[in-house]
Design an enzyme around this catalytic site. Structure first.
Site, PDB file in Angstrom:
ATOM      1  N   LYS A  48     -38.234 -40.914  85.549  1.00  0.00           N
ATOM      2  CA  LYS A  48     -37.620 -42.243  85.582  1.00  0.00           C
ATOM      3  C   LYS A  48     -36.901 -42.460  84.250  1.00  0.00           C
ATOM      4  O   LYS A  48     -37.402 -43.140  83.356  1.00  0.00           O
ATOM      5  CB  LYS A  48     -38.703 -43.289  85.833  1.00  0.00           C
ATOM      6  CG  LYS A  48     -38.226 -44.418  86.711  1.00  0.00           C
ATOM      7  CD  LYS A  48     -39.374 -45.171  87.322  1.00  0.00           C
ATOM      8  CE  LYS A  48     -38.951 -46.541  87.761  1.00  0.00           C
ATOM      9  NZ  LYS A  48     -37.827 -46.589  88.690  1.00  0.00           N
ATOM     10  N   GLU A 101     -33.190 -39.099  98.379  1.00  0.00           N
ATOM     11  CA  GLU A 101     -33.687 -40.472  98.239  1.00  0.00           C
ATOM     12  C   GLU A 101     -32.506 -41.382  97.912  1.00  0.00           C
ATOM     13  O   GLU A 101     -31.369 -40.908  97.754  1.00  0.00           O
ATOM     14  CB  GLU A 101     -34.755 -40.562  97.159  1.00  0.00           C
ATOM     15  CG  GLU A 101     -34.264 -40.242  95.749  1.00  0.00           C
ATOM     16  CD  GLU A 101     -35.307 -40.530  94.679  1.00  0.00           C
ATOM     17  OE1 GLU A 101     -36.120 -41.448  94.846  1.00  0.00           O
ATOM     18  OE2 GLU A 101     -35.284 -39.834  93.648  1.00  0.00           O
TER      19      GLU A 101
END
Ligand code: PLP
Ligand code: COI
Length: 340
Positions: free
Chosen positions: A184, A220
């Site tokens: 992230k 995704e």
């Protein structure tokens, strides 16, 4: 304690500065003891590692008011370990995982007045983040860092809440093989901004990225993992270049243990999309947002669940997950972290 005077039900996914934030600084090879502070601004050198070379990682989790009035958060230990993984990949010193969880508890408790009430439809979004704060001009890691947690009350990530969204197969790539798709890092989101602005202009809520090596498999979206229902099967994407969503991993358990679905985590070829009954995006911000339609160039894949409401199985997953988070359904051991 009196709650803030906010119309909780009409909140979107926006930043509102709350009373307190948690800050700890890394200098001379060590993290300081950390503290809650009032100042929502940050002052640093113009040459900071984060400003020059985007050396930053972050996390996202939420605090909930449960049915019995407690304040809890969901599996913060997994955010702590994922943030440490993200930090290591960008040559940053991981923030100790036990301290991460403690800091989350402290900052939520200090902002109790901002935690939306049970049943309001809103939650307190918790954003831990970390960045290189000292001067760097050659390409190398910073030597000083700040770890910080801000919190802000939020409503649904996608406008319309539980209404199915329409997404497109992205014209761009998100994550290279052996790149940073599984962590992230702010840089993964910076490079998605042009693609999301274009997708929005074209009327889509999000981009669904295919794998960048072959562009034949589903990966995704910019801010969530994707899940599919096919009969009694719960299908998710297994790929080393997607973010290991804590929501998705939790849903795999819920699907199998609570709902008796067969769980498959595997490659999902784009050609399989028309075979699914239901689809949804899952993540902390997205919770589970149903997907009604995926556009791939000239091809439109419309799921049988339609554009009006969640499909029946995604609805059950949503009800069970949010039931666990809000204290209506018994949680698996260790999933709920009580704050107050
Ligand atoms: N994928 C991406 C790219 C994300 O930004 C997020 C959000 O955190 C997720 C997936 C969902 O992860 P989680 O369920 O841990 O919030
Ligand atoms: C989250 O779900 O916590 C995220 O960080 C996703 C982001 C796009 C808001």
């Amino acid at each position: 304690m009196e709650k803030k005077n906010i119309d909780w039900g009409s909140l979107g996914f926006n930043y509102i500065a709350t009373d307190k934030r948690y800050v700890s600084n890394f200098k001379n090879g060590a993290w300081d003891e950390g503290a809650l502070i009032d100042d929502p601004t940050i002052t640093m050198t113009e040459c900071a590692g984060v400003l020059q070379y985007s050396q930053s990682v972050f996390e996202g989790l939420k605090a909930y008011t449960t049915e019995d009035g407690s304040i809890v958060c969901f599996r913060p230990d997994l955010n702590a370990s994922r943030m440490a993984d993200s930090a290591r990949r960008l040559e940053m010193p991981p923030f100790p995982e036990d301290r991460f969880v403690e800091a989350v508890k402290q900052v939520v408790a200090a902002n109790e007045a901002w935690v939306p009430p049970y049943g309001s439809g809103a939650t307190l979004y918790i954003r831990p983040f970390m960045f290189g704060s000292d001067a760097v001009i050659g390409v190398k890691p910073a030597t000083e860092y700040q770890f910080r947690i801000l919190v802000t009350p939020v409503g649904p990530y996608f406008k319309g809440g539980a209404k199915p969204i329409s997404i497109k197969i992205a014209d761009y790539d998100r994550a290279a093989p052996r790149g940073t798709g599984h962590i992230k890092a702010g840089l993964n989101y910076a490079m998605s901004l042009h693609a999301i602005v274009e997708a929005h202009k074209q009327g889509f809520a999000e981009n669904l990225y295919p794998d960048s090596a072959t562009r034949t498999k589903v990966e995704e979206t910019g801010g969530a993992n994707i899940i599919f229902i096919k009969g009694n099967k719960f299908v998710t994407v297994g790929s080393p270049t997607i973010l290991p969503s804590i929501t998705r991993r939790s849903l795999e358990y819920v699907a199998e243990k609570y709902l008796g679905l067969e769980v498959e985590e595997r490659d999902v070829p784009l050609t399989e999309l028309p075979e699914f009954d239901e689809a949804g995006l899952c993540g902390t911000a997205a919770v589970i947002s149903p997907v009604g339609k995926i556009t791939n160039g000239d091809q439109e894949i419309c799921f049988p669940s339609g554009m009006e409401k969640m499909g029946p199985t995604i609805q059950k997953l949503y009800d069970t997950l949010t039931g666990i988070q809000m204290g209506r359904i018994e949680a698996p051991e260790g999933w709920i972290c009580k704050i107050k």
